[in-house]
Design a protein around this motif. Structure first.
Motif, PDB file in Angstrom:
ATOM      1  N   ALA A  78       0.897  -1.062   0.109  1.00 16.77           N
ATOM      2  CA  ALA A  78      -0.014   0.204   0.037  1.00 16.77           C
ATOM      3  C   ALA A  78       0.914   1.272   0.234  1.00 16.77           C
ATOM      4  O   ALA A  78       2.100   1.196   0.497  1.00 16.77           O
ATOM      5  CB  ALA A  78      -0.889   0.005   1.280  1.00 16.77           C
ATOM      6  N   ILE A  79       0.367   2.202  -0.959  1.00 18.94           N
ATOM      7  CA  ILE A  79       1.352   3.556  -0.700  1.00 18.94           C
ATOM      8  C   ILE A  79       0.452   4.564   0.245  1.00 18.94           C
ATOM      9  O   ILE A  79      -0.507   4.654  -0.133  1.00 18.94           O
ATOM     10  CB  ILE A  79       1.671   4.220  -2.082  1.00 18.94           C
ATOM     11  N   VAL A  80       1.059   4.602   1.238  1.00 24.16           N
ATOM     12  CA  VAL A  80       0.365   5.381   2.269  1.00 24.16           C
ATOM     13  C   VAL A  80       0.709   6.711   2.853  1.00 24.16           C
ATOM     14  O   VAL A  80       2.089   6.759   2.998  1.00 24.16           O
ATOM     15  CB  VAL A  80       0.459   4.519   3.676  1.00 24.16           C
ATOM     16  N   PRO A  81      -0.103   7.858   2.851  1.00 23.29           N
ATOM     17  CA  PRO A  81       0.490   9.228   3.361  1.00 23.29           C
ATOM     18  C   PRO A  81       0.939   9.011   4.615  1.00 23.29           C
ATOM     19  O   PRO A  81       0.429   8.471   5.440  1.00 23.29           O
ATOM     20  CB  PRO A  81      -0.915   9.876   3.068  1.00 23.29           C
ATOM     21  N   ARG A  82       2.280   9.845   5.033  1.00 22.85           N
ATOM     22  CA  ARG A  82       2.776   9.618   6.410  1.00 22.85           C
ATOM     23  C   ARG A  82       1.444  10.139   7.326  1.00 22.85           C
ATOM     24  O   ARG A  82       1.503   9.493   8.380  1.00 22.85           O
ATOM     25  CB  ARG A  82       3.730  10.535   6.384  1.00 22.85           C
ATOM     26  N   GLY A 135       0.843   0.001 -15.795  1.00 18.88           N
ATOM     27  CA  GLY A 135       1.705  -1.391 -15.788  1.00 18.88           C
ATOM     28  C   GLY A 135       0.915  -2.534 -16.048  1.00 18.88           C
ATOM     29  O   GLY A 135      -0.251  -2.308 -16.726  1.00 18.88           O
ATOM     30  N   GLU A 136       1.549  -3.702 -16.015  1.00 21.77           N
ATOM     31  CA  GLU A 136       0.941  -4.942 -16.389  1.00 21.77           C
ATOM     32  C   GLU A 136       0.395  -5.569 -15.205  1.00 21.77           C
ATOM     33  O   GLU A 136       0.876  -5.768 -14.022  1.00 21.77           O
ATOM     34  CB  GLU A 136       2.051  -5.678 -16.776  1.00 21.77           C
ATOM     35  N   PRO A 137      -0.598  -6.281 -15.516  1.00 22.97           N
ATOM     36  CA  PRO A 137      -1.288  -7.231 -14.187  1.00 22.97           C
ATOM     37  C   PRO A 137      -0.398  -8.341 -13.485  1.00 22.97           C
ATOM     38  O   PRO A 137      -0.406  -8.202 -12.445  1.00 22.97           O
ATOM     39  CB  PRO A 137      -2.502  -8.118 -14.909  1.00 22.97           C
ATOM     40  N   ASP A 138       0.576  -8.819 -14.268  1.00 21.09           N
ATOM     41  CA  ASP A 138       1.351  -9.777 -13.586  1.00 21.09           C
ATOM     42  C   ASP A 138       2.666  -9.339 -13.287  1.00 21.09           C
ATOM     43  O   ASP A 138       3.620 -10.199 -13.146  1.00 21.09           O
ATOM     44  CB  ASP A 138       1.145 -11.109 -14.423  1.00 21.09           C
ATOM     45  N   GLY A 139       2.877  -7.988 -13.606  1.00 17.23           N
ATOM     46  CA  GLY A 139       4.139  -7.629 -13.752  1.00 17.23           C
ATOM     47  C   GLY A 139       4.505  -6.220 -12.658  1.00 17.23           C
ATOM     48  O   GLY A 139       3.522  -6.288 -11.558  1.00 17.23           O
ATOM     49  N   ASN A 140       4.997  -5.304 -12.885  1.00 11.19           N
ATOM     50  CA  ASN A 140       5.114  -4.077 -12.122  1.00 11.19           C
ATOM     51  C   ASN A 140       4.071  -3.276 -12.193  1.00 11.19           C
ATOM     52  O   ASN A 140       3.454  -3.014 -13.580  1.00 11.19           O
ATOM     53  CB  ASN A 140       6.548  -3.442 -12.431  1.00 11.19           C
ATOM     54  N   VAL A 148       1.145  -0.185 -10.807  1.00  8.25           N
ATOM     55  CA  VAL A 148       0.296   0.878  -9.624  1.00  8.25           C
ATOM     56  C   VAL A 148      -0.881   0.845  -9.876  1.00  8.25           C
ATOM     57  O   VAL A 148      -1.448   1.002 -11.215  1.00  8.25           O
ATOM     58  CB  VAL A 148       1.092   2.129  -9.833  1.00  8.25           C
ATOM     59  N   ASP A 149      -1.819   0.879  -8.824  1.00 10.50           N
ATOM     60  CA  ASP A 149      -3.330   0.936  -8.972  1.00 10.50           C
ATOM     61  C   ASP A 149      -3.911   2.157  -8.101  1.00 10.50           C
ATOM     62  O   ASP A 149      -3.205   2.311  -6.978  1.00 10.50           O
ATOM     63  CB  ASP A 149      -4.133  -0.275  -8.596  1.00 10.50           C
ATOM     64  N   THR A 156      -2.040   1.206  -4.516  1.00  8.50           N
ATOM     65  CA  THR A 156      -0.982  -0.019  -4.185  1.00  8.50           C
ATOM     66  C   THR A 156      -0.127  -0.149  -5.424  1.00  8.50           C
ATOM     67  O   THR A 156      -0.260   0.494  -6.517  1.00  8.50           O
ATOM     68  CB  THR A 156      -1.864  -1.266  -3.997  1.00  8.50           C
ATOM     69  N   ALA A 157       1.114  -0.671  -4.891  1.00 10.10           N
ATOM     70  CA  ALA A 157       2.132  -0.958  -6.001  1.00 10.10           C
ATOM     71  C   ALA A 157       2.223  -2.413  -5.895  1.00 10.10           C
ATOM     72  O   ALA A 157       2.417  -3.066  -4.814  1.00 10.10           O
ATOM     73  CB  ALA A 157       3.202  -0.175  -5.654  1.00 10.10           C
TER      74      ALA A 157
END
Length: 157
Positions: free
Chosen positions: A9-13, A64-69, A71-72, A84-85
């Protein structure tokens, strides 16, 4: 998530500081961004991380790609709520990693791995989080990983 991806998860501090108990819940499904704003031009910044992808869900934008790198970013009523990454450790991509770290720094965010590990957007910390993940263990030695992560046979009774 593919077995070879490490999910964050990319989460704000500020959101993490306000709700550290949120780490006890499902980190990847928490709307960490609902009270925060992504940086201006975030779409263009994410396009530098990975090419825009397609999403079957209208509330989600994907790069990006579903089964690769990948970001959503999920949205509710036009507002980003969750990000998310997914990092493919089969073929580490230095550009993807560097641009993802840069994005997190600009957004004043941290990475939280699916198991709750909080990771600063620094090369060493991010690399260690990848190397200590189940996905990494799978990629390095699939047979051993699968042998230790499968259910015993019930046929022996």
């Amino acid at each position: 998530m593919a077995i070879w991806q490490v999910d964050f998860a990319i989460v704000p501090r500020r959101a993490l500081a306000k709700n550290p108990r949120g780490l006890l819940a499902n980190v990847l499904d928490t709307d960490w961004w609902s009270a925060e704003r992504l940086p201006p031009g975030f779409s263009q910044q994410l396009a530098a991380v990975a090419p825009a992808g397609s999403s079957e869900i209208p509330e989600r934008q994907t790069w990006g790609e579903p089964d690769g790198n990948r970001v959503d970013v999920w949205f509710e009523r036009g507002q980003a709520t969750r990000m998310t990454a997914h990092v493919d450790v089969r073929r580490l991509d230095a550009k993807f990693g560097a641009m993802l770290l840069q994005f997190a720094r600009v957004a004043d965010a941290v990475f939280v791995r699916a198991d709750g590990l909080v990771v600063e957007p620094l090369v060493g910390a991010f690399g260690a989080a990848l190397r200590n993940s189940p996905a990494w263990k799978y990629v390095v030695d699939p047979a051993t990983f699968l042998a230790t992560h499968t259910e015993p046979d019930d046929d022996d009774e």
